[in-house]
Design an enzyme around this catalytic site. Structure first.
Site, PDB file in Angstrom:
ATOM      1  N   SER A 149      38.427  54.679  51.289  1.00 37.28           N
ATOM      2  CA  SER A 149      37.846  55.432  50.120  1.00 37.28           C
ATOM      3  C   SER A 149      38.032  56.938  49.885  1.00 37.28           C
ATOM      4  O   SER A 149      38.153  57.635  50.937  1.00 37.28           O
ATOM      5  CB  SER A 149      36.406  55.134  49.747  1.00 37.28           C
ATOM      6  OG  SER A 149      36.249  53.790  50.191  1.00 37.28           O
TER       7      SER A 149
HETATM    8  N1  SAH Z   1      34.587  51.645  53.972  1.00 36.42           N
HETATM    9  C1  SAH Z   1      36.137  51.443  54.068  1.00 36.42           C
HETATM   10  C2  SAH Z   1      36.587  51.000  52.652  1.00 36.42           C
HETATM   11  C3  SAH Z   1      37.465  49.985  52.755  1.00 36.42           C
HETATM   12  S1  SAH Z   1      38.073  49.196  51.337  1.00 36.42           S
HETATM   13  C4  SAH Z   1      36.609  52.485  54.407  1.00 36.42           C
HETATM   14  O1  SAH Z   1      36.113  53.875  54.493  1.00 36.42           O
HETATM   15  O2  SAH Z   1      38.051  52.387  54.807  1.00 36.42           O
HETATM   16  C5  SAH Z   1      37.000  47.713  51.217  1.00 36.42           C
HETATM   17  C6  SAH Z   1      36.868  46.742  52.439  1.00 36.42           C
HETATM   18  O3  SAH Z   1      36.159  45.890  51.938  1.00 36.42           O
HETATM   19  C7  SAH Z   1      38.344  46.223  52.647  1.00 36.42           C
HETATM   20  O4  SAH Z   1      38.742  46.493  54.037  1.00 36.42           O
HETATM   21  C8  SAH Z   1      38.090  44.706  52.348  1.00 36.42           C
HETATM   22  O5  SAH Z   1      38.848  43.886  53.371  1.00 36.42           O
HETATM   23  C9  SAH Z   1      36.590  44.670  52.586  1.00 36.42           C
HETATM   24  N2  SAH Z   1      36.064  43.349  52.029  1.00 36.42           N
HETATM   25  C10 SAH Z   1      36.192  42.773  50.878  1.00 36.42           C
HETATM   26  N3  SAH Z   1      35.645  41.639  50.714  1.00 36.42           N
HETATM   27  C11 SAH Z   1      34.635  41.355  51.576  1.00 36.42           C
HETATM   28  C12 SAH Z   1      33.803  40.644  51.909  1.00 36.42           C
HETATM   29  N4  SAH Z   1      33.411  39.503  51.298  1.00 36.42           N
HETATM   30  N5  SAH Z   1      33.217  40.821  53.298  1.00 36.42           N
HETATM   31  C13 SAH Z   1      33.469  41.945  54.105  1.00 36.42           C
HETATM   32  N6  SAH Z   1      34.273  42.953  53.653  1.00 36.42           N
HETATM   33  C14 SAH Z   1      35.017  42.603  52.594  1.00 36.42           C
END
Ligand code: SAH
Length: 221
Positions: A70
């Site tokens: 993000s």
């Molecule tokens: N907080 C993270 C943002 C990553 S983007 C950072 O700082 O890097 C969002 C993430 O949510 C992705 O890695 C994706 O794989 C995950 N995601 C999507 N659906 C999900 C679910 N049902 N359960 C757990 N993670 C999920």
């Protein structure tokens, strides 16, 4: 010795992080704990080495497996919104790179952090980075965040970093009284960052900002 250069140099140096902190302050981030955490956490170790020189720009960047880390402003805003009071037990849904997890772990008013991610390879990489940073109070799990982490709930803070069309019921069930859930709700065409607060009278919902996150997807990979 860890394979990560935690301190950084040049475009990944402390001076570059300090400039990011200044910009976040100019954009309205006021919580001193959040600003300190943003200055402490080396964002460059959470992205591909080839992109490290862009780590302190205010943009989201690819982290592999079709996912993104993000934007720093969004991370700061979500952390500040969650931490309007001390949060002893926090659930994060969507560990991704582990950057948001590390920022939470650096906030002095956050206790234990439980973070779930549906993509196995991302969990492994996030674990390596958090270990290199010697973060102690975090547990990661390869699991579907639609279900939360029932064994460890209820939580007084829940942060969702991928967008569902509707808030998963399990997350509302695992929100303690006095707790706050921060979640981007919507589709690829538009999402609103919402706050759900559980009071003795029930749930209160507030919308705070337009945002853009990857979708929350059901099931494990
Ligand atoms: N907080 C993270 C943002 C990553 S983007 C950072 O700082 O890097 C969002 C993430 O949510 C992705 O890695 C994706 O794989 C995950 N995601 C999507 N659906 C999900 C679910 N049902 N359960 C757990 N993670 C999920």
């Amino acid at each position: 010795m860890s394979r990560f250069n935690l301190t950084g140099i040049g475009m990944t140096s402390q001076r570059t992080r300090d400039r990011l902190v200044q910009r976040l302050q100019d954009q309205g981030i006021t919580d001193p704990e959040v600003l300190q955490a943003m200055g402490n956490v080396p964002r460059h170790i959470f992205i591909d080495e080839a992109l490290a020189h862009r780590a302190y720009e205010d943009s989201s960047l690819p982290i592999g497996n079709g996912q993104t880390i993000s934007q720093p402003f969004t991370v700061a805003l979500m952390t500040q919104t969650l931490c309007n009071q001390p949060r002893a037990r926090v659930l994060e849904v969507g560990t991704g790179s582990g950057y948001q997890t590390a920022v939470l772990a650096n906030h002095r008013h956050v206790g234990r952090i439980y973070s779930v991610e549906r993509l196995g390879p991302l969990v492994t990489r996030a674990e390596e980075r958090l270990r290199a940073m010697k973060v102690q109070q975090v547990r990661l799990r390869h699991a579907d965040g639609y279900l939360g982490w029932p064994e460890e709930g209820p939580f007084d803070g829940i942060l969702v970093t991928a967008a569902p069309r509707q808030v998963p019921p399990a997350l509302l069930e695992q929100l303690a009284e006095g707790g706050r859930l921060i979640v981007p709700v919507g589709t690829d065409n538009g999402q609103v960052l919402q706050i759900y607060e559980r009071t003795s009278d029930g749930l209160e919902v507030t919308s705070i900002d337009q945002v853009k996150f990857v979708p929350l997807v059901k099931g494990l990979r």
